[in-house]
Write a protein that holds these residues in place. Structure first.
Motif, mmCIF file in Angstrom:
data_model
loop_
_atom_site.group_PDB
_atom_site.id
_atom_site.type_symbol
_atom_site.label_atom_id
_atom_site.label_comp_id
_atom_site.label_asym_id
_atom_site.label_seq_id
_atom_site.Cartn_x
_atom_site.Cartn_y
_atom_site.Cartn_z
ATOM 1 N N VAL A 103 5.595 10.335 5.205
ATOM 2 C CA VAL A 103 5.746 9.437 4.139
ATOM 3 C C VAL A 103 5.162 8.100 4.778
ATOM 4 O O VAL A 103 4.108 7.704 3.980
ATOM 5 N N ASP A 104 5.498 7.453 5.898
ATOM 6 C CA ASP A 104 4.691 6.256 6.344
ATOM 7 C C ASP A 104 3.356 6.554 6.541
ATOM 8 O O ASP A 104 2.659 5.603 6.081
ATOM 9 N N PRO A 105 3.084 7.454 7.419
ATOM 10 C CA PRO A 105 1.690 7.785 7.395
ATOM 11 C C PRO A 105 0.762 7.847 6.143
ATOM 12 O O PRO A 105 -0.411 7.538 6.315
ATOM 13 N N LEU A 106 1.243 8.580 5.383
ATOM 14 C CA LEU A 106 0.595 8.954 3.980
ATOM 15 C C LEU A 106 0.460 7.633 3.297
ATOM 16 O O LEU A 106 -0.663 7.100 2.950
ATOM 17 N N THR A 107 1.499 6.753 3.255
ATOM 18 C CA THR A 107 1.423 5.443 2.593
ATOM 19 C C THR A 107 0.316 4.522 3.118
ATOM 20 O O THR A 107 -0.412 3.638 2.533
ATOM 21 N N ASN A 108 0.522 4.339 4.691
ATOM 22 C CA ASN A 108 -0.631 3.446 5.347
ATOM 23 C C ASN A 108 -1.897 4.006 5.047
ATOM 24 O O ASN A 108 -2.821 3.132 4.973
ATOM 25 N N ALA A 109 -2.169 5.329 5.075
ATOM 26 C CA ALA A 109 -3.617 5.598 4.824
ATOM 27 C C ALA A 109 -3.989 5.649 3.511
ATOM 28 O O ALA A 109 -5.343 4.987 3.269
ATOM 29 N N MET A 110 -3.174 5.629 2.480
ATOM 30 C CA MET A 110 -3.561 5.540 1.178
ATOM 31 C C MET A 110 -4.102 4.005 0.650
ATOM 32 O O MET A 110 -5.043 3.454 0.274
ATOM 33 N N VAL A 111 -3.017 2.927 1.402
ATOM 34 C CA VAL A 111 -3.258 1.364 1.150
ATOM 35 C C VAL A 111 -4.669 1.218 1.807
ATOM 36 O O VAL A 111 -5.377 0.316 1.481
ATOM 37 N N LEU B 50 -10.158 -0.710 1.780
ATOM 38 C CA LEU B 50 -11.528 -0.709 2.434
ATOM 39 C C LEU B 50 -12.455 -0.787 1.150
ATOM 40 O O LEU B 50 -13.556 -1.116 1.254
ATOM 41 N N ASN B 51 -11.966 0.271 0.220
ATOM 42 C CA ASN B 51 -12.835 0.272 -0.969
ATOM 43 C C ASN B 51 -12.864 -0.848 -1.664
ATOM 44 O O ASN B 51 -14.006 -1.224 -2.268
ATOM 45 N N GLN B 52 -11.944 -1.734 -1.716
ATOM 46 C CA GLN B 52 -11.648 -2.970 -2.545
ATOM 47 C C GLN B 52 -12.817 -3.995 -1.809
ATOM 48 O O GLN B 52 -13.553 -4.631 -2.588
ATOM 49 N N ASN B 53 -12.638 -4.150 -0.700
ATOM 50 C CA ASN B 53 -13.789 -4.783 0.214
ATOM 51 C C ASN B 53 -15.124 -4.421 -0.149
ATOM 52 O O ASN B 53 -16.066 -5.287 -0.008
ATOM 53 N N HIS B 54 -15.238 -3.183 -0.080
ATOM 54 C CA HIS B 54 -16.886 -2.631 0.089
ATOM 55 C C HIS B 54 -17.321 -2.769 -1.322
ATOM 56 O O HIS B 54 -18.412 -3.287 -1.509
ATOM 57 N N PHE B 55 -16.704 -2.266 -2.670
ATOM 58 C CA PHE B 55 -17.025 -2.323 -3.806
ATOM 59 C C PHE B 55 -16.569 -3.659 -4.563
ATOM 60 O O PHE B 55 -15.690 -3.468 -5.482
ATOM 61 N N SER B 56 -17.262 -4.764 -3.993
ATOM 62 C CA SER B 56 -16.839 -6.009 -4.694
ATOM 63 C C SER B 56 -17.383 -6.432 -6.194
ATOM 64 O O SER B 56 -18.171 -5.640 -6.279
ATOM 65 N N VAL B 57 -17.032 -7.151 -6.617
ATOM 66 C CA VAL B 57 -17.596 -7.747 -8.113
ATOM 67 C C VAL B 57 -18.952 -8.125 -7.897
ATOM 68 O O VAL B 57 -19.859 -7.718 -8.575
ATOM 69 N N ASP B 58 -19.461 -8.562 -6.696
ATOM 70 C CA ASP B 58 -20.622 -9.003 -6.446
ATOM 71 C C ASP B 58 -21.569 -7.889 -6.299
ATOM 72 O O ASP B 58 -22.820 -7.874 -6.651
ATOM 73 N N THR B 59 -21.226 -6.540 -5.923
ATOM 74 C CA THR B 59 -22.064 -5.669 -5.624
ATOM 75 C C THR B 59 -21.862 -4.641 -7.047
ATOM 76 O O THR B 59 -22.842 -3.731 -6.819
#
Length: 409
Positions: A384-392, A397-406
């Motif tokens: 449960v915890d490893p899966l949760t940490n990986a998902m978040v 990482l996607n949120q930071n990479h695919f920002s509104v500016d890009t």
């Protein structure tokens, strides 16, 4: 505002209205205001320092001095009510003067943080909290916690209590994972709920503002539905919404009574209790377009109902509102298709920025869902915890990479 507090006739609904109770309420309120006055008149003035700092910060909607101070007044009023309720329910062991002084000092810091910082992002709230501690003689919370991380516990000698200790542990069944009405309580929602309760109890308008999908509507509706003293009427505003939508809602939920004070519009007493308030929730409140005169007719109508507590009907008779209040939710005014709300209305409405959940809150949410899902696979329960940490982590990482500016324009 201090003078208004002294004159305020505070009667807590949940407390007896006997002569002795009313006297106790007045005594508690007077002591609270006396302590508050001494803080406000001190030099340097922590309220002025915080106000000057706040006006130089970026807000989700432009604030004014009067709106910020009015919002502070409402949260301070909530603190007075809490002190009165404590003394009434603990009549044999009422708060000592030193405990009350400690509670007032800490409650003022909490009130300033959420009154002045409610429309700011969490990082700016943290800066404001640090500033408040620097200009006060209040002990810092343990474990180097920030002001945004704690609440004042009136039941424990006005000590600081961490918000995360107030988050209930939740478990959901596997079949409820895909349900749309599931609300996972997090640190963010617990903080927001306490602030909303303070504003709702004042029966003034309030607005939740934030990006789409941040949980504004779900937070507000879950709070209102959990409080039996409120009747929720949800409306969805659009670019063409007019005052007719409000009037039709009145027809559906209310009745007009001919009283000695004139015609009064109130929740239908044949359906609802006389103590209940009708809360009209205006979702997407900043979508209505400007008319030829540069105004949003429905917003100006809401302003009149708030200021004058009534309106003229088609027969040119004044209708007074009773036990009716308004709340709203919207995306930021910078989003496409949004119209900035006028200051003439915003001066009456405290604003709370509901942003996307922080990393801690995301892990609380997805751990609850993952735990429910993995009940179907007991042999994977330990993941449960490893899966949760990986998902978040993947999401952030996607949120930071695919920002509104890009994003493509």
């Amino acid at each position: 505002h201090i003078k208004t507090l002294r004159k305020e006739n505070i009667i807590v609904d949940s407390i007896s209205s006997s002569a002795s109770s009313v006297k106790l309420q007045k005594q508690t309120k007077d002591k609270f205001v006396d302590i508050l006055s001494s803080i406000y008149l001190s030099n340097p003035n922590i309220v002025n320092i915080a106000l000057t700092h706040t006006l130089n910060q970026v807000h989700i909607m432009e604030p004014s001095i009067s709106s910020l101070l009015s919002t502070l007044y409402l949260i301070v009023l909530r603190g007075i009510n809490l002190a009165i309720e404590y003394n009434e329910s603990n009549s044999d062991f009422m708060m000592s003067d030193s405990n009350l002084a400690s509670f007032v000092n800490k409650w003022l810091l909490y009130s300033i943080l959420w009154a002045f910082g409610g429309s700011m992002t969490n990082d700016r709230r943290e800066v404001l909290g640090k500033l408040l501690f620097e200009h006060s003689n209040i002990d810092l919370p343990s474990n180097n916690k920030k002001l945004i991380d704690v609440f004042v516990n009136i039941n424990d000698n006005a000590s600081w209590i961490e918000w995360n200790t107030l988050v209930p542990k939740m478990e959901i069944e596997s079949h409820r994972v895909i349900a749309s009405d599931v609300v996972i309580t997090t640190v963010d929602t617990v903080r927001h709920v306490e602030v909303l309760k303070a504003w709702l109890s004042s029966h003034k308008p309030l607005i939740l503002c934030g990006p789409p999908g941040s949980g504004k509507t779900m937070t507000l509706t879950s709070v209102l539905e959990s409080m039996p003293e409120y009747i929720l009427a949800s409306l969805n505003f659009s670019s063409g919404t007019t005052p007719d939508l409000i009037l039709k809602t009145f027809d559906q939920f209310c009745e007009i009574v001919d009283s000695p004070d004139g015609l009064v519009l109130q929740p239908n007493k044949q359906i609802y209790r006389e103590s209940q308030w009708l809360v009209i929730f205006c979702d997407e409140i900043n979508l209505p377009e400007l008319d030829a005169y540069g105004t949003q007719r429905v917003i100006m109508f809401l302003r009149q109902l708030t200021e004058q507590r009534g309106y003229w009907n088609n027969d040119c008779k004044w209708i007074t509102l009773k036990r009716i209040q308004f709340v709203g939710a919207c995306n930021p005014p910078t989003d496409a298709g949004r119209t900035p709300l006028p200051m003439r209305f915003l001066r009456h409405a405290p604003i709370l920025l509901v942003d996307y959940p922080a990393e801690t809150s995301l892990k609380q949410i997805y751990r609850c869902f993952d735990h429910g899902l993995l009940k179907l696979h007991p042999n994977l329960k330990s993941f449960v915890d490893p899966l949760t940490n990986a998902m978040v982590e993947f999401y952030l990482l996607n949120q930071n990479h695919f920002s509104v500016d890009t994003a493509p324009q």
